[in-house]
Design a protein around this motif. Sequence first.
Motif, PDB file in Angstrom:
ATOM      1  N   LYS A 362       0.847  -1.195   0.000  1.00 19.80           N
ATOM      2  CA  LYS A 362       0.000   0.000   0.000  1.00 19.80           C
ATOM      3  C   LYS A 362       0.882   1.245   0.000  1.00 19.80           C
ATOM      4  O   LYS A 362       0.420   2.337   0.297  1.00 19.80           O
ATOM      5  CB  LYS A 362      -0.908  -0.006   1.244  1.00 19.80           C
ATOM      6  N   PHE A 363       2.135   1.080  -0.307  1.00 29.89           N
ATOM      7  CA  PHE A 363       3.065   2.201  -0.306  1.00 29.89           C
ATOM      8  C   PHE A 363       3.182   2.767  -1.724  1.00 29.89           C
ATOM      9  O   PHE A 363       3.538   2.059  -2.664  1.00 29.89           O
ATOM     10  CB  PHE A 363       4.427   1.731   0.202  1.00 29.89           C
ATOM     11  N   VAL A 364       2.863   4.050  -1.873  1.00 32.30           N
ATOM     12  CA  VAL A 364       2.923   4.691  -3.190  1.00 32.30           C
ATOM     13  C   VAL A 364       4.372   5.042  -3.508  1.00 32.30           C
ATOM     14  O   VAL A 364       5.028   5.731  -2.736  1.00 32.30           O
ATOM     15  CB  VAL A 364       2.072   5.977  -3.207  1.00 32.30           C
ATOM     16  N   SER A 365       4.876   4.539  -4.623  1.00 32.90           N
ATOM     17  CA  SER A 365       6.273   4.784  -4.937  1.00 32.90           C
ATOM     18  C   SER A 365       6.505   4.730  -6.440  1.00 32.90           C
ATOM     19  O   SER A 365       5.677   4.227  -7.186  1.00 32.90           O
ATOM     20  CB  SER A 365       7.129   3.717  -4.272  1.00 32.90           C
ATOM     21  N   VAL A 366       7.620   5.253  -6.860  1.00 27.99           N
ATOM     22  CA  VAL A 366       7.996   5.213  -8.264  1.00 27.99           C
ATOM     23  C   VAL A 366       8.976   4.059  -8.461  1.00 27.99           C
ATOM     24  O   VAL A 366       9.985   3.975  -7.780  1.00 27.99           O
ATOM     25  CB  VAL A 366       8.667   6.536  -8.692  1.00 27.99           C
ATOM     26  N   THR A 367       8.641   3.166  -9.370  1.00 23.41           N
ATOM     27  CA  THR A 367       9.498   2.015  -9.629  1.00 23.41           C
ATOM     28  C   THR A 367      10.496   2.350 -10.726  1.00 23.41           C
ATOM     29  O   THR A 367      10.111   2.749 -11.828  1.00 23.41           O
ATOM     30  CB  THR A 367       8.636   0.810 -10.047  1.00 23.41           C
ATOM     31  N   ASP A 368      11.757   2.187 -10.422  1.00 24.28           N
ATOM     32  CA  ASP A 368      12.821   2.499 -11.374  1.00 24.28           C
ATOM     33  C   ASP A 368      12.671   1.633 -12.629  1.00 24.28           C
ATOM     34  O   ASP A 368      12.562   0.416 -12.543  1.00 24.28           O
ATOM     35  CB  ASP A 368      14.177   2.236 -10.705  1.00 24.28           C
ATOM     36  N   ILE A 369      12.709   2.276 -13.777  1.00 24.28           N
ATOM     37  CA  ILE A 369      12.560   1.592 -15.046  1.00 24.28           C
ATOM     38  C   ILE A 369      13.673   0.540 -15.226  1.00 24.28           C
ATOM     39  O   ILE A 369      13.537  -0.393 -16.008  1.00 24.28           O
ATOM     40  CB  ILE A 369      12.582   2.605 -16.205  1.00 24.28           C
ATOM     41  N   ALA A 370      14.752   0.676 -14.467  1.00 17.85           N
ATOM     42  CA  ALA A 370      15.844  -0.297 -14.547  1.00 17.85           C
ATOM     43  C   ALA A 370      15.365  -1.692 -14.164  1.00 17.85           C
ATOM     44  O   ALA A 370      15.867  -2.693 -14.670  1.00 17.85           O
ATOM     45  CB  ALA A 370      17.000   0.133 -13.647  1.00 17.85           C
ATOM     46  N   LEU A 371      14.392  -1.754 -13.265  1.00 13.64           N
ATOM     47  CA  LEU A 371      13.841  -3.052 -12.859  1.00 13.64           C
ATOM     48  C   LEU A 371      13.138  -3.714 -14.046  1.00 13.64           C
ATOM     49  O   LEU A 371      13.221  -4.926 -14.252  1.00 13.64           O
ATOM     50  CB  LEU A 371      12.829  -2.846 -11.722  1.00 13.64           C
ATOM     51  N   TYR A 372      12.420  -2.887 -14.794  1.00 16.07           N
ATOM     52  CA  TYR A 372      11.708  -3.344 -15.994  1.00 16.07           C
ATOM     53  C   TYR A 372      12.717  -3.792 -17.043  1.00 16.07           C
ATOM     54  O   TYR A 372      12.604  -4.874 -17.621  1.00 16.07           O
ATOM     55  CB  TYR A 372      10.851  -2.184 -16.483  1.00 16.07           C
ATOM     56  N   GLU A 373      13.710  -2.975 -17.277  1.00 11.97           N
ATOM     57  CA  GLU A 373      14.697  -3.293 -18.302  1.00 11.97           C
ATOM     58  C   GLU A 373      15.490  -4.550 -17.939  1.00 11.97           C
ATOM     59  O   GLU A 373      15.847  -5.342 -18.810  1.00 11.97           O
ATOM     60  CB  GLU A 373      15.631  -2.094 -18.514  1.00 11.97           C
ATOM     61  N   HIS A 374      15.731  -4.730 -16.677  1.00  8.02           N
ATOM     62  CA  HIS A 374      16.429  -5.935 -16.243  1.00  8.02           C
ATOM     63  C   HIS A 374      15.609  -7.186 -16.539  1.00  8.02           C
ATOM     64  O   HIS A 374      16.135  -8.191 -17.009  1.00  8.02           O
ATOM     65  CB  HIS A 374      16.744  -5.854 -14.752  1.00  8.02           C
TER      66      HIS A 374
END
Length: 607
Positions: A362-374
């Motif tokens: 329930k924590f609002v946060s921005v997910t680093d696109i690096a996780l996606y690219e990985h």
Amino acid sequence: MSNAIDLAAPLPAPSDFIRDLVAQHVAEGRYSRIHTRFPPEPNGYLHIGHAKSICLNFGIAREFGGVCNLRMDDTNPTKEEVEYVESIQRDVDWLIAGWADTKLGLKRKGAAPATQSVNGKHDFHLAPVLKTDLGPQALELSEPFFASDYFVQIHAYAVRLIEKGLAFVCDMTPEQTDEFRRTGQASPFRNRPVAENLDLFARMKAGVFPDGTRVLRAKIDVAAPNIWLRDPLLYRIRHAEHHHTGAQWCIYPMYDFAHCLSDYLEGITHSICTLEFEVHRPLYDWILESLDLPRALPHQYEFAKLIPSHMIVSKRKLIALVEAGLVSGWDDPRLPTLSGIRRRGVTPEALRAFAIGVGVTKFVSVTDIALYEHAIREDLNKRALRRLAVLRPIKVIITNYPVGQTEELDATNNPEDETAGKRKVPFSRELFIERDDFAEVPPPKYFRLKPGGEVRLKYAFIIKCDEVVKDAAGHVVELRCTADLDSRTGGANAARKIKGTIHWVSAAHAFDAEVRLYDRLFTEAEPEADGRDYKATLNPRSLEVVSAKLEPSLMQATPAARYQFERLGYFCVDVPGNGKPETQNPKLVFNRTLTLKDTWAKEAQRS
RNA sequence: UGCCCGAUGGUGUAAUGGUAGCACAACAGUCUCUGAAUCUGUUUGUCAUGGUUCGAAUCCAUGUCGGGCAACCA
């Protein structure tokens, strides 16, 4: 032993607060079967944020032996379109294929909720069918659920609420209603007799009143601290054609009224939505509890939606990008829409790994696109067929290699998967190498080709640069090199240690094709941080189109395959999101999904 | 402003009163006929202050910061 890759290998079962709750309910035997749903409104294309929701809902169905219904949440006729219904189905099918498609709850075409009696009480229910129930004709026999298929039942529930004295017809203007709700005042129409409410509601339904003149409201608590309990609207008048029900209705239920009831009708147990609906939960519960329903009630649980960095996900802004012509359409490979992601060459496996990997909180946060690219690189590294391709060519002549001679060299298709085998690549006297792989004045630690220097041509010879040929303007146009003819793979000097290995294609054998080099659409992690206009942070180099030189085997490239152009990145054959080519006679176009990680670029930038 | 929700390295998360762990990123090294991948290692964290307890990321209180809602949208 074969090291054939198993791309469908199950990921470790995720754990999060919602799954913990579901597991607890299963242990308690609270429901006979776990039943979730994915309920998009067909007013736009699905995007990466929906992927998280799809993976959560279908993932739970998968892990707990349940079902997940696909349902169009279509209660607003003025915003929704069939085009979106179709794209949503296509995108969901793509994302869950081979993973949770056997858990996909659909309904028989044209089916409506059945009337039944449960414990002596009148009840409506619409059970799902699975593709496996329908056999080979599943596609023709089934369709998604539609909230609009329940308008008859939802209307009946509204009537029941009126009869119980829990709903009333209100004649105030929208402005008055807002004002009264904000200030916690009761509507003057709040205590209308049941009979009058019934009559008025019937006339609303019959179409005698214009839009906006009357609404049906729940009678809850005008002064409740939670705004959503201050006699919320249940039905409004909308003389509008609906994409699914046509002209049948001129009153339409509001989200809050329709959603909980749709969940109930379908037998949903866990209604999972995003955080902004948290304050609606008491209303969700109030409606269901007020109706005295005979079966187990669904419950709502909320999680934080996915906010990926370097992307924009809002439907409105996505539309703006498309309409301003800043991207080519909904399926532009730079867009985070599922159709764009698919066209970009990302596989469903990679997207799922990412969407599941980010977790549920329930924590609002921005997910680093690096996780996606990985996640994308990890998937593509395992499956991509290696190919030689030169994006920005520079000519190389091997002066000691016979004119007109050609030989076929063995090349490995995928070092990560020996079952992928080998192929032949043609070698000849005239080649192309990447412009970046030659430097007349090499920076420190540069171990590619330089005047007087040696480099290995992958799968072929070690060459030495003897001469740099320039045009009148001083641009390098050609390199004249000599090859160590004993250094070919398997040859006497094959073991010679050379620091650099570069890719190449034979000039006479390579073919030209358009290659679209995609990059992040935005340069900033949060394109709109500090209130700036996201258009100001567009990456001017998000797309570069080149005519590349490709090894001949790529002429047989297929859309289903994924390719790694060695040392450059991952590429796929371009297929527009709707599956139809851009032109009548499509030529072969490649899209770059992602570059390989490039430590050298970082190093070079440093000096 | 009212109501609701949240806070663990740079990022995403785990630890459910008992050793703060994992992944990504970064950095260093290893390996390499892909400056990729692999492998090894390093750096970095419980919002603050009190309290309860043998023991607190976890429970309580207060504060701080962040988010959501206050549409005849969903």
